[in-house]
Motif scaffolding. Structure first.
Motif, PDB file in Angstrom:
ATOM      1  N   ASN A   1     -20.076  -0.470  55.642  1.00  0.00           N
ATOM      2  CA  ASN A   1     -20.566  -0.124  54.305  1.00  0.00           C
ATOM      3  C   ASN A   1     -20.692   1.393  54.147  1.00  0.00           C
ATOM      4  O   ASN A   1     -20.268   1.957  53.140  1.00  0.00           O
ATOM      5  CB  ASN A   1     -21.938  -0.769  54.060  1.00  0.00           C
TER       6      ASN A   1
ATOM      7  N   LYS B   1     -14.330  -7.553  58.165  1.00  0.00           N
ATOM      8  CA  LYS B   1     -14.491  -6.214  57.607  1.00  0.00           C
ATOM      9  C   LYS B   1     -13.809  -5.239  58.566  1.00  0.00           C
ATOM     10  O   LYS B   1     -13.925  -5.390  59.785  1.00  0.00           O
ATOM     11  CB  LYS B   1     -15.977  -5.850  57.512  1.00  0.00           C
TER      12      LYS B   1
ATOM     13  N   SER C   1     -27.552  -3.639  57.463  1.00  0.00           N
ATOM     14  CA  SER C   1     -26.549  -4.644  57.105  1.00  0.00           C
ATOM     15  C   SER C   1     -26.545  -5.770  58.135  1.00  0.00           C
ATOM     16  O   SER C   1     -26.189  -5.569  59.289  1.00  0.00           O
ATOM     17  CB  SER C   1     -25.166  -3.963  57.041  1.00  0.00           C
ATOM     18  N   THR C   2     -26.946  -6.959  57.687  1.00  0.00           N
ATOM     19  CA  THR C   2     -27.110  -8.073  58.629  1.00  0.00           C
ATOM     20  C   THR C   2     -25.777  -8.643  59.110  1.00  0.00           C
ATOM     21  O   THR C   2     -25.678  -9.153  60.218  1.00  0.00           O
ATOM     22  CB  THR C   2     -27.924  -9.207  57.972  1.00  0.00           C
ATOM     23  N   ASN C   3     -24.754  -8.553  58.278  1.00  0.00           N
ATOM     24  CA  ASN C   3     -23.493  -9.221  58.616  1.00  0.00           C
ATOM     25  C   ASN C   3     -22.444  -8.312  59.238  1.00  0.00           C
ATOM     26  O   ASN C   3     -21.461  -8.799  59.813  1.00  0.00           O
ATOM     27  CB  ASN C   3     -22.882  -9.842  57.349  1.00  0.00           C
TER      28      ASN C   3
ATOM     29  N   ASN D   1     -12.969  -0.720  48.953  1.00  0.00           N
ATOM     30  CA  ASN D   1     -13.420  -1.841  49.758  1.00  0.00           C
ATOM     31  C   ASN D   1     -12.291  -2.867  49.955  1.00  0.00           C
ATOM     32  O   ASN D   1     -12.117  -3.440  51.023  1.00  0.00           O
ATOM     33  CB  ASN D   1     -14.627  -2.452  49.019  1.00  0.00           C
TER      34      ASN D   1
ATOM     35  N   LYS E   1     -24.884 -15.170  45.610  1.00  0.00           N
ATOM     36  CA  LYS E   1     -24.935 -13.774  45.180  1.00  0.00           C
ATOM     37  C   LYS E   1     -23.612 -13.380  44.514  1.00  0.00           C
ATOM     38  O   LYS E   1     -22.580 -14.001  44.743  1.00  0.00           O
ATOM     39  CB  LYS E   1     -25.143 -12.876  46.395  1.00  0.00           C
TER      40      LYS E   1
ATOM     41  N   GLN F   1     -18.650 -14.978  47.116  1.00  0.00           N
ATOM     42  CA  GLN F   1     -19.410 -13.919  46.426  1.00  0.00           C
ATOM     43  C   GLN F   1     -18.447 -12.977  45.706  1.00  0.00           C
ATOM     44  O   GLN F   1     -18.715 -12.520  44.594  1.00  0.00           O
ATOM     45  CB  GLN F   1     -20.223 -13.087  47.434  1.00  0.00           C
TER      46      GLN F   1
ATOM     47  N   SER G   1     -24.111  -6.612  42.739  1.00  0.00           N
ATOM     48  CA  SER G   1     -25.231  -6.039  41.983  1.00  0.00           C
ATOM     49  C   SER G   1     -24.764  -5.275  40.741  1.00  0.00           C
ATOM     50  O   SER G   1     -25.439  -5.263  39.725  1.00  0.00           O
ATOM     51  CB  SER G   1     -25.993  -5.080  42.901  1.00  0.00           C
TER      52      SER G   1
ATOM     53  N   ARG H   1     -18.907 -17.406  52.462  1.00  0.00           N
ATOM     54  CA  ARG H   1     -19.949 -16.590  51.820  1.00  0.00           C
ATOM     55  C   ARG H   1     -19.329 -15.363  51.154  1.00  0.00           C
ATOM     56  O   ARG H   1     -19.502 -15.142  49.961  1.00  0.00           O
ATOM     57  CB  ARG H   1     -20.975 -16.151  52.880  1.00  0.00           C
TER      58      ARG H   1
END
Ligand code: FAQ
Length: 313
Positions: free
Chosen positions: A221, A217, A205-207, A135, A106, A40, A109, A36
């Motif tokens: 974030n 990570k 943040s779900t992940n 990042n 995705k 992305q 953005s 994922r």
């Protein structure tokens, strides 16, 4: 070995900073979240070529044009390394690209905003690449080996991208009143979308939790977003420009710059496909893929002929 034991050994490896390699055992959810995130990321690099590609034919000088072409080509290369890294997890490139083209997958953005003036090329380089590097530097240490190794080269190239963007803005910031105004306007339009690149707040943040445990990570974030704000506030002073946030203020207690609230409604609208350029970007990618079909077919036919010749010899 029982599933529970496999999972325990897997986590021990992560905790000891041993990289996970394609043929190693891994939990299905680890595989899935890497596919994922890496896909992305790859899509972002490829779609990210569009806003800048828009200015290649209108760059103000041969030097600027050569730099911009090189940068856009670099982004294509990043996309390719990343698709290759994701493929090692067992998902084909065709599948990932189909998911992008159908709107299922995705991508960042940020690439759904338009590039309206030449100054946007500088602002994208400084702010968008600047956010991307922060990042991505931590992703050089991500736990999945092929992803971490791809990131090393990507980061070297991104750092050149950021510097060229800043230098381009510096020239405008020392130019005519019109050039200065164009520079400020680009910063105003790209500032908030750049902050959104880091994703939702940690609490939304779900992940993040799982990805931090698996060391996919390394920073959250919000941590990365804060580092970006701290960096940009100092750099914008060199440009003699301002950031469009009246709430920006040094906080002596936290040793960070506090900043205003992000428009999360706008963020989610863009993520869900309703940003200013989402439809245009997907249409451009679909068109390019369709028009490039003959190249893929020719390459396959050539490879088949070559293989047949080698077999016969
Ligand atoms: N846009 O739970 P989290 C570049 C989604 S490359 C769209 O926090 P995660 C180079 C997220 O996918 C820029 N969607 O997610 C360049 C998730 O949805 P899902 C790209 C976003 O993965 C420069 C949901 O929200 N960089 O710029 C965004 O733990 C100039 C919940 O979020 C990377 O991809 C967003 N901004 O953290 C090229 C770096 N943020 O998938 C050309 C790798 C979040 O569950 C020109 N990626 N979402 O349905 C990452 O580090 C992470 O994926 C984050 C998000 C930090 C982006």
């Amino acid at each position: 070995m029982q599933l529970h034991d496999l999972e325990k050994k897997f986590q021990e490896k992560i905790d000891k900073e041993i990289k996970i390699e394609p043929k190693d055992w891994m939990p299905e959810a680890y595989r899935k979240t890497n596919v994922r995130q890496i896909s992305q990321h790859a899509h972002s690099e490829i779609v990210g070529m569009l806003p800048e590609g828009n200015w290649i034919s209108r760059a103000p000088s041969l030097k600027r044009k050569a730099i911009l072409i090189a940068k856009v080509q670099d982004e294509a290369g990043h996309g390719l390394y990343l698709y290759s890294a994701a493929e090692t997890l067992g998902t084909s490139r065709e599948q990932m690209i189909d998911d992008l083209h159908s709107g299922k997958a995705k991508y960042s953005s940020i690439f759904n905003y338009p590039t309206l003036t030449w100054a946007d090329m500088g602002a994208v380089g400084w702010l968008v690449d600047g956010a991307a590097i922060l990042n991505q530097v931590m992703l050089c240490r991500t736990s999945y080996g092929p992803y971490a190794r791809a990131m090393v080269r990507i980061c070297k190239e991104e750092s050149f991208h950021q510097r060229q963007g800043f230098e381009s803005l510096l020239v405008l910031s020392r130019g005519t009143p019109e050039q200065k105004a164009m520079c400020q306007d680009a910063i105003n339009r790209w500032w908030w979308p750049s902050l959104m690149m880091f994703g939702p707040k940690d609490s939304e943040s779900t992940n993040s939790d799982q990805s931090m445990k698996w060391k996919i990570k390394r920073k959250t974030n919000d941590e990365l977003r804060q580092s970006f704000v701290n960096m940009a506030v100092e750099q914008v002073k060199l440009l003699g420009m301002t950031l469009p946030d009246p709430d920006l203020k040094w906080n002596e207690a936290t040793k960070n710059y506090d900043f205003g609230e992000i428009n999360w409604e706008e963020f989610w609208a863009v993520v869900k496909g309703n940003g200013p350029c989402n439809k245009q970007r997907l249409a451009a990618r679909n068109k390019a893929h369709k028009e490039g079909a003959w190249v893929r077919e020719a390459a396959l036919a050539y490879a088949a002929k070559k293989a047949a010749r080698e077999k016969a010899a």
